[in-house]
Design an enzyme around this catalytic site. Structure first.
Site, PDB file in Angstrom:
ATOM      1  N   GLU A   1      21.739  -0.245  -5.529  1.00  0.00           N
ATOM      2  CA  GLU A   1      22.582  -1.286  -4.348  1.00  0.00           C
ATOM      3  C   GLU A   1      21.480  -2.592  -4.838  1.00  0.00           C
ATOM      4  OE1 GLU A   1      21.110  -1.462  -0.014  1.00  0.00           O
ATOM      5  OE2 GLU A   1      19.789  -0.128  -1.041  1.00  0.00           O
TER       6      GLU A   1
ATOM      7  N   CYS B   1      21.106   0.038   2.421  1.00  0.00           N
ATOM      8  CA  CYS B   1      21.408  -0.983   3.521  1.00  0.00           C
ATOM      9  C   CYS B   1      21.994  -1.715   3.798  1.00  0.00           C
ATOM     10  CB  CYS B   1      19.861  -1.029   3.724  1.00  0.00           C
ATOM     11  SG  CYS B   1      19.093   0.329   4.233  1.00  0.00           S
TER      12      CYS B   1
ATOM     13  N   ASN C   1      25.759   5.241   5.372  1.00  0.00           N
ATOM     14  CA  ASN C   1      24.143   5.070   4.624  1.00  0.00           C
ATOM     15  C   ASN C   1      23.154   5.969   5.175  1.00  0.00           C
ATOM     16  OD1 ASN C   1      22.525   4.165   2.545  1.00  0.00           O
ATOM     17  ND2 ASN C   1      21.477   3.488   3.679  1.00  0.00           N
ATOM     18  N   GLU C   2      22.547   5.306   5.786  1.00  0.00           N
ATOM     19  CA  GLU C   2      20.844   6.218   6.470  1.00  0.00           C
ATOM     20  C   GLU C   2      21.423   5.872   7.635  1.00  0.00           C
ATOM     21  OE1 GLU C   2      17.367   5.538   3.778  1.00  0.00           O
ATOM     22  OE2 GLU C   2      17.466   4.396   5.563  1.00  0.00           O
TER      23      GLU C   2
END
Length: 656
Positions: free
Chosen positions: A46, A242, A373-374
Site C-alpha cells: 500500500e 485504504c 478492502n475493509e
C-alpha cells in the site's frame, strides 16, 4: 555417609527435573494433512509511509509535473550571478485533462544562473559513481537558443554531478541527459539552470538512477525491489489497503488512470496526506508512476501471483462512508472486468492491446481479485453480490476475495461471515492489528474453523503492535515478531483453511512515515529488514509442499508452556521442516521423533534461529541486531533440539 546420601538424592532430583523438563514432540511425517497452498505467504503493498513515490518507485523528483495542490511544492526558484527570470504556472485543462499544468519560465540569464531546484522526497539519495538519467518535456517556441545545466548538489550545496542540455525546439518534446555523481548525498538536491534569454515551458521534470530494478526506464528502486524478491512471496496484494477506498469516492484508486504513458497518468492526493494530524504530510501525492502495469510486471519478476483489490463503490467508512448509488455501480464493476482483460486478454482486445503496447504482449495470468478492502454492513454485501455475479459470469475461473471488515471478531465480523457463506466468495479477508499477547493467545484460532465447502481464509493484514509509551505507534521489536511467528505456526498448521497470509504495511521511509510498525524501513540510500521481515522470510522460503502433524501428547503445540510449532515436508527436496517457537524466558530441550520417513543415521540437519531480547530492533545503522543464524546439528529418527528463550527455530532434516 550422610553427605553422600544427600548428594545422591540431589543427583536423582536433578536428573528427574531434566527428564520432566524435556519436551517430547512427535512428527508424523508420513501422514500429510493437506497441501501447502502455492500462494501461502505473500506481501501486502500500500502506498503509505512513502512506499511508492519516494520509495519503491525510483523517481527522485517530487511534484515533477507541477500537479500538487500547491504547484511549486518541492520546488524553489534559483537566482545566481545577478541573473533573473520569472516562473508562471499555466493550466491547460481542456487540452490535457490528465496533466494540465506546466511551468512557463521567462529567462534573463547571461551567466547561466536562473532556474529551479527540487528537494526530492525528504532529499535525494545520490550514490558516488552512480549514473543518473534526467529528462524533461519542453516547448521552446521563443527560447530555442537557451542552454540548460542539470546539477546534482549534496547537503551542503556543493555540486556533485553535472550535465548539459541544448537544442530546444518549438513544440512539446522530451529531452534527456545522463550524469555521473562525483560524490554522495543522503539528502541531495537537483538544479535545472538556464543560460540566455527567452521563454521555455517545462513539464515532467524527472531524475532516475540508471540502476533501477531490471534496469527499466520509469523503473523501481533496485534495493527495495530486491528485498521483496528475497522474500520469495507467493502473491503481492496491491494497491492496498485504504488507498483502494479513498477518503471519498473522487479520490479512490482507479487503475485505468495508472496505466499508459507516465506523462498521461492522473495524479491525485494520497489519502494518508492528512489522515493523522500528528503526522501530517501535505506533500504526499500519488503520481501513479508505479501503476498497475508496473505492479503486474514486478509480480511476474519475482514469481508472485498478482492479487489486485478494487474499489466496490464505497469510500472509506472510517472517513466519509460515501457510497455509489446502486444504479450507478456499473462503471465500478466494468473496471473490474476490464482489469481482468488488461491482465489476461488477447492483444486484439481493447485492454489487452494496451498491455501489449506498454511492452508485455503475453498475459500476466491473473487468477484472483479482491472486491473492496475493509468494508462492512449491508451496503457492502449488496454491492459485493453485484460484483460477484458479473465477474463469475464472465470469468468463472477468477477467485474472489471478500471482506470480513476491520475487526477480528464482534457483531460486524459475525454478520459478514453469515452473509458471505451464502455467496460464491472463495476467500474471506480477515485483519488483525493487535497486541503481541493476542497473537500468542490465538495461535489455535483456526484449529476449529468450519472445514466445509464455505469460503477459505485470507489473513490479509496483520501485525503485532506493542505499546511502549505514550506514542500511538509501536516499533518493530523482536517481541512483536516472535508473537507473529507463533501465530503463523497456527496459520500453517491450518493451511487447509487459511490459504494466504500477508503482514501489513510493507514499507516505511524513516523520515516520512504515517504508521508503524512496518516490515521494511528505508531512507534515500539504505534499507533494513525488521525482525518481522526475517520471520516472514523464514516461513516463506521454508514453505514446503504438505503440512504434517507435529504433536505433544497427541495434541497440537499452540501455546502450552509457551511453545508453538508447525511442520511441513518438502516432497521435492526430501526434507522435513519444523518451525518451533519458544516464547518463554527459559531455554527448552526438545526431543523430536520423526515417524513415517527414513532419516539417514547421523544426518546433517540445519537449525535456523532468530533470537534476541524482546525489545531488540534493527535499524539502518545497525541492521544486523537480529538476523537468522544457522547451526548444524546431527539428526536421526530421534534427535534433540535446544530452543533458546524468545526464539524462532526452523529445523530442516533430510529424509530418503
Amino acid at each position: 555417609m550422610h553427605c553422600k546420601k544427600l548428594l545422591a538424592c540431589a543427583t536423582l532430583l536433578l536428573c528427574g527435573y531434566i527428564t520432566s523438563a524435556q519436551v517430547q514432540l512427535t512428527v508424523q511425517a508420513g501422514k500429510p494433512v493437506t497441501d501447502v497452498p502455492p500462494h501461502m505467504w505473500g506481501i501486502f503493498f500500500e502506498d503509505i509511509n512513502f512506499a511508492a513515490d519516494g520509495g519503491l518507485y525510483a523517481e527522485m523528483v517530487k511534484n515533477r509535473s507541477f500537479e500538487f495542490n500547491s504547484p511549486l511544492m518541492g520546488w524553489k526558484e534559483v537566482k545566481q550571478n545577478n541573473d533573473t527570470g520569472h516562473i508562471l504556472i499555466v493550466n491547460r485543462q481542456s487540452a490535457n485533462t490528465a496533466n494540465p499544468r506546466y511551468a512557463g519560465i521567462t529567462v534573463n540569464a547571461p551567466n547561466g544562473g536562473y532556474g529551479l531546484a527540487n528537494e526530492g522526497f525528504r532529499g535525494m539519495g545520490i550514490h558516488k559513481g552512480a549514473q543518473y538519467n534526467f529528462s524533461v518535456w519542453a516547448n521552446a517556441a521563443n527560447g530555442k537558443q537557451l542552454q540548460a545545466r542539470i546539477v546534482l548538489l549534496d547537503e551542503n550545496g556543493a555540486p556533485i554531478g553535472e550535465a548539459a542540455l541544448s537544442g530546444f525546439r518549438d513544440g512539446w518534446q522530451v529531452y534527456k541527459a545522463s550524469l555521473t555523481a562525483t560524490g554522495a548525498a543522503a539528502k541531495g538536491k537537483l538544479q535545472l539552470l538556464f543560460k540566455g534569454q527567452g521563454k521555455i515551458d517545462i513539464d515532467m521534470v524527472s531524475l532516475f538512477p540508471d540502476n533501477t530494478w531490471k534496469h527499466r526506464p520509469n523503473g523501481l528502486r533496485a534495493d527495495l525491489a530486491q528485498m521483496l524478491a528475497d522474500l520469495h512471496p507467493g502473491f503481492i496484494r496491491f494497491p492496498g489497503g485504504c488507498i483502494v477506498e479513498g477518503r471519498e469516492l473522487a479520490t479512490r484508486y482507479q487503475w485505468k488512470k495508472t496505466v499508459g504513458k507516465p506523462e498521461e497518468r492522473t495524479l491525485i492526493v494520497n489519502r494518508w496526506n492528512t489522515e493523522f494530524a500528528h503526522r501530517s504530510t501535505p506533500d504526499y501525492f500519488q503520481s501513479f508512476g508505479l501503476g498497475f502495469f508496473e505492479y503486474f510486471q514486478l509480480a511476474e519478476d519475482i514469481g508472485a501471483a498478482p492479487l489486485p483489490i478494487l474499489n466496490c463503490g464505497m469510500a472509506c467508512q472510517f472517513n466519509t462512508g460515501e457510497v455509489a448509488a446502486m444504479n450507478e455501480l456499473d462503471p465500478y464493476v466494468q473496471d473490474a472486468l476490464d482489469l481482468i482483460e488488461f491482465a489476461n486478454g488477447d492483444t486484439t482486445t481493447q485492454w489487452g492491446a494496451l498491455r501489449a503496447h506498454m511492452g508485455h504482449p503475453a498475459p500476466f495470468h491473473l487468477t484472483m481479485m479482491g472486491v473492496g478492502n475493509e468494508q462492512w454492513d449491508p451496503q457492502y454485501i449488496e454491492r459485493y453480490r453485484v460484483f460477484e455475479k458479473a465477474i463469475k459470469s464472465k470469468y468463472p475461473q477468477i477467485k474472489l476475495v471478500s471482506s470480513a471488515g476491520p475487526f477480528s471478531k464482534g457483531p460486524m465480523f459475525d454478520y459478514l461471515w453469515k452473509e458471505l457463506k451464502d455467496t460464491r466468495a472463495d476467500l474471506i479477508d480477515e485483519h488483525y492489528y493487535m497486541p503481541p499477547q493476542w497473537f500468542l493467545s490465538n495461535a489455535a484460532r483456526y484449529d476449529h474453523y468450519d472445514r466445509s465447502k464455505g469460503p477459505k481464509i485470507f489473513a490479509g493484514e496483520y501485525a503485532a503492535h506493542t505499546k511502549e509509551g505514550p506514542e500511538a505507534e509501536s516499533r518493530n521489536t523482536w517481541g512483536s515478531a516472535l508473537a507473529e511467528a507463533a501465530f503463523m505456526t497456527g496459520l500453517e498448521r491450518n493451511a487447509d483453511v487459511v490459504k494466504m497470509a500477508s503482514y501489513a504495511p510493507l514499507f516505511a521511509h524513516v523520515d516520512a512515515w504515517q504508521w508503524r510498525p512496518d516490515l521494511i524501513w528505508f531512507d534515500n540510500l539504505r534499507t533494513v529488514g525488521t525482525p518481522n521481515y526475517y520471520v516472514q522470510k523464514l516461513f516463506s522460503v521454508n514453505k514446503g509442499t504438505q503440512v504434517v502433524p507435529i504433536l505433544r501428547n497427541g495434541e497440537a503445540l499452540a501455546g502450552k508452556d509457551s511453545l508453538y510449532a508447525s511442520a511441513v515436508i518438502d516432497a521435492n527436496a526430501h526434507t522435513v521442516i519444523l518451525k518451533i517457537v519458544n516464547a518463554g524466558a527459559q531455554p527448552r530441550s526438545l526431543q523430536i521423533a520423526l515417524q513415517g520417513v527414513k532419516v539417514p543415521k547421523a544426518a546433517q540437519a540445519g537449525q535456523q534461529v532468530l533470537t534476541a531480547s524482546t525489545t531488540t530492533i534493527n535499524t539502518l545503522d545497525q541492521p544486523q541486531n537480529i538476523v537468522p543464524v544457522t547451526h548444524q546439528l546431527t539428526a536421526g529418527s530421534r534427535f534433540t533440539v535446544n530452543a533458546a528463550p524468545a526464539s524462532l527455530n526452523v529445523i530442516t532434516v533430510p529424509y530418503r
